[in-house]
Design a protein around this motif. Structure first.
Motif, mmCIF file in Angstrom:
data_model
loop_
_atom_site.group_PDB
_atom_site.id
_atom_site.type_symbol
_atom_site.label_atom_id
_atom_site.label_comp_id
_atom_site.label_asym_id
_atom_site.label_seq_id
_atom_site.Cartn_x
_atom_site.Cartn_y
_atom_site.Cartn_z
ATOM 1 N N ARG A 136 -1.052 11.176 40.041
ATOM 2 C CA ARG A 136 -1.195 10.237 41.159
ATOM 3 C C ARG A 136 -1.745 10.881 42.428
ATOM 4 O O ARG A 136 -2.337 10.199 43.243
ATOM 5 C CB ARG A 136 0.111 9.513 41.427
ATOM 6 N N LEU A 137 -1.581 12.184 42.624
ATOM 7 C CA LEU A 137 -2.096 12.853 43.818
ATOM 8 C C LEU A 137 -3.351 13.678 43.547
ATOM 9 O O LEU A 137 -3.823 14.378 44.440
ATOM 10 C CB LEU A 137 -1.015 13.753 44.421
ATOM 11 N N SER A 138 -3.886 13.580 42.358
ATOM 12 C CA SER A 138 -5.047 14.391 41.981
ATOM 13 C C SER A 138 -6.293 13.971 42.750
ATOM 14 O O SER A 138 -6.519 12.790 43.020
ATOM 15 C CB SER A 138 -5.306 14.244 40.479
ATOM 16 N N SER A 139 -7.120 14.950 43.094
ATOM 17 C CA SER A 139 -8.388 14.641 43.754
ATOM 18 C C SER A 139 -9.410 14.113 42.752
ATOM 19 O O SER A 139 -10.392 13.486 43.146
ATOM 20 C CB SER A 139 -8.935 15.886 44.450
ATOM 21 N N ARG A 140 -9.190 14.364 41.463
ATOM 22 C CA ARG A 140 -10.070 13.863 40.399
ATOM 23 C C ARG A 140 -9.201 13.142 39.373
ATOM 24 O O ARG A 140 -8.942 13.655 38.287
ATOM 25 C CB ARG A 140 -10.834 15.019 39.775
ATOM 26 N N PRO A 141 -8.774 11.917 39.695
ATOM 27 C CA PRO A 141 -7.798 11.235 38.837
ATOM 28 C C PRO A 141 -8.283 10.936 37.428
ATOM 29 O O PRO A 141 -7.499 11.017 36.476
ATOM 30 C CB PRO A 141 -7.481 9.951 39.598
ATOM 31 N N ASN A 142 -9.542 10.595 37.252
ATOM 32 C CA ASN A 142 -10.037 10.292 35.900
ATOM 33 C C ASN A 142 -9.987 11.522 35.006
ATOM 34 O O ASN A 142 -9.566 11.446 33.847
ATOM 35 C CB ASN A 142 -11.455 9.731 35.951
ATOM 36 N N LEU A 143 -10.407 12.656 35.522
ATOM 37 C CA LEU A 143 -10.366 13.904 34.768
ATOM 38 C C LEU A 143 -8.913 14.285 34.466
ATOM 39 O O LEU A 143 -8.574 14.686 33.349
ATOM 40 C CB LEU A 143 -11.047 15.021 35.557
ATOM 41 N N CYS A 144 -8.060 14.134 35.457
ATOM 42 C CA CYS A 144 -6.644 14.457 35.290
ATOM 43 C C CYS A 144 -6.007 13.579 34.211
ATOM 44 O O CYS A 144 -5.297 14.073 33.337
ATOM 45 C CB CYS A 144 -5.917 14.284 36.620
ATOM 46 N N HIS A 145 -6.270 12.274 34.240
ATOM 47 C CA HIS A 145 -5.696 11.355 33.247
ATOM 48 C C HIS A 145 -6.182 11.682 31.842
ATOM 49 O O HIS A 145 -5.412 11.645 30.883
ATOM 50 C CB HIS A 145 -6.052 9.904 33.571
ATOM 51 N N ARG A 146 -7.460 12.013 31.713
ATOM 52 C CA ARG A 146 -8.009 12.317 30.393
ATOM 53 C C ARG A 146 -7.364 13.591 29.832
ATOM 54 O O ARG A 146 -6.929 13.626 28.678
ATOM 55 C CB ARG A 146 -9.522 12.463 30.475
ATOM 56 N N ALA A 147 -7.292 14.637 30.648
ATOM 57 C CA ALA A 147 -6.703 15.893 30.188
ATOM 58 C C ALA A 147 -5.209 15.730 29.917
ATOM 59 O O ALA A 147 -4.693 16.196 28.893
ATOM 60 C CB ALA A 147 -6.929 16.989 31.227
ATOM 61 N N CYS A 148 -4.526 15.050 30.804
ATOM 62 C CA CYS A 148 -3.086 14.827 30.632
ATOM 63 C C CYS A 148 -2.812 14.014 29.371
ATOM 64 O O CYS A 148 -1.881 14.317 28.617
ATOM 65 C CB CYS A 148 -2.519 14.124 31.859
ATOM 66 N N ARG A 180 -6.005 26.909 31.915
ATOM 67 C CA ARG A 180 -5.020 25.893 31.526
ATOM 68 C C ARG A 180 -5.699 24.545 31.390
ATOM 69 O O ARG A 180 -6.378 24.076 32.286
ATOM 70 C CB ARG A 180 -3.925 25.854 32.576
ATOM 71 N N LYS A 181 -5.508 23.888 30.239
ATOM 72 C CA LYS A 181 -6.139 22.603 29.964
ATOM 73 C C LYS A 181 -5.423 21.445 30.638
ATOM 74 O O LYS A 181 -6.039 20.512 31.114
ATOM 75 C CB LYS A 181 -6.166 22.365 28.453
ATOM 76 N N CYS A 182 -4.106 21.539 30.693
ATOM 77 C CA CYS A 182 -3.304 20.403 31.134
ATOM 78 C C CYS A 182 -3.004 20.491 32.633
ATOM 79 O O CYS A 182 -2.644 21.547 33.129
ATOM 80 C CB CYS A 182 -2.001 20.380 30.352
ATOM 81 N N PRO A 183 -3.158 19.354 33.305
ATOM 82 C CA PRO A 183 -2.926 19.357 34.763
ATOM 83 C C PRO A 183 -1.454 19.467 35.117
ATOM 84 O O PRO A 183 -0.594 19.205 34.354
ATOM 85 C CB PRO A 183 -3.468 18.005 35.201
ATOM 86 N N CYS A 200 2.756 8.085 27.169
ATOM 87 C CA CYS A 200 1.847 9.033 27.812
ATOM 88 C C CYS A 200 1.111 8.404 28.991
ATOM 89 O O CYS A 200 0.850 9.078 29.983
ATOM 90 C CB CYS A 200 0.842 9.575 26.792
ATOM 91 N N GLY A 201 0.784 7.132 28.886
ATOM 92 C CA GLY A 201 0.054 6.473 29.965
ATOM 93 C C GLY A 201 0.815 6.515 31.273
ATOM 94 O O GLY A 201 0.281 6.964 32.305
ATOM 95 N N SER A 202 2.055 6.092 31.270
ATOM 96 C CA SER A 202 2.822 6.075 32.515
ATOM 97 C C SER A 202 3.204 7.489 32.963
ATOM 98 O O SER A 202 3.254 7.775 34.157
ATOM 99 C CB SER A 202 4.065 5.199 32.382
ATOM 100 N N ALA A 203 3.452 8.382 32.004
ATOM 101 C CA ALA A 203 3.774 9.767 32.364
ATOM 102 C C ALA A 203 2.585 10.439 33.043
ATOM 103 O O ALA A 203 2.744 11.169 34.027
ATOM 104 C CB ALA A 203 4.194 10.552 31.124
ATOM 105 N N CYS A 204 1.373 10.170 32.549
ATOM 106 C CA CYS A 204 0.182 10.773 33.138
ATOM 107 C C CYS A 204 -0.191 10.115 34.469
ATOM 108 O O CYS A 204 -0.728 10.778 35.354
ATOM 109 C CB CYS A 204 -0.989 10.716 32.153
ATOM 110 N N ILE A 205 0.094 8.837 34.618
ATOM 111 C CA ILE A 205 -0.140 8.190 35.918
ATOM 112 C C ILE A 205 0.733 8.863 36.973
ATOM 113 O O ILE A 205 0.272 9.186 38.067
ATOM 114 C CB ILE A 205 0.139 6.671 35.844
ATOM 115 N N ALA A 206 1.992 9.113 36.631
ATOM 116 C CA ALA A 206 2.894 9.787 37.567
ATOM 117 C C ALA A 206 2.433 11.214 37.830
ATOM 118 O O ALA A 206 2.476 11.683 38.969
ATOM 119 C CB ALA A 206 4.311 9.779 37.013
ATOM 120 N N ARG A 207 1.984 11.907 36.797
ATOM 121 C CA ARG A 207 1.557 13.302 36.948
ATOM 122 C C ARG A 207 0.280 13.412 37.782
ATOM 123 O O ARG A 207 0.113 14.341 38.563
ATOM 124 C CB ARG A 207 1.329 13.909 35.563
#
Length: 98
Positions: free
Chosen positions: A49-61, A95-98, A40-47
């Motif tokens: 990577r272009l987010s304007s709020r990466p911490n929020l995106c990583h947590r939700a992902c 939608r919860k997931c980015p 999940c860590g590497s999959a969410c980093i890839a998902r």
């Protein structure tokens, strides 16, 4: 002697059929997301990577990935590749997931 040859042949055929059934079950489990856990860590980093709020995106992902054991490919969309991931919503119904 003839009985033992027939018995051995039927035993071998039975083992072959069992092996084929087991392989089919394993393939269908992987298709449905029940196979081995993904990273999940590497999959969410890839998902994210272009987010304007990466911490929020990583947590939700990460939460969604842990529940569904899948993350859609790409940085946005592709929800049809992971139905569980797409179906998770927040308390507001968004939608919860980015």
């Amino acid at each position: 002697m003839a009985i033992s040859k027939a018995f051995i042949a039927s035993l071998l055929i039975s083992l072959l059929v069992l092996q084929l059934v087991e392989a089919d079950v394993e393939i269908s489990n992987k298709k449905n997301g029940y196979g081995s856990k993904i990273d999940c860590g590497s999959a969410c980093i890839a998902r994210c990577r272009l987010s304007s709020r990466p911490n929020l995106c990583h947590r939700a992902c990460g939460t969604c990935c842990a529940r569904c054991n899948c993350v859609p490919p790409g940085t946005y969309g592709n929800y049809d590749k992971c139905k569980c991931y797409a179906s998770l919503t927040t308390h507001d119904g968004r939608r919860k997931c980015p």
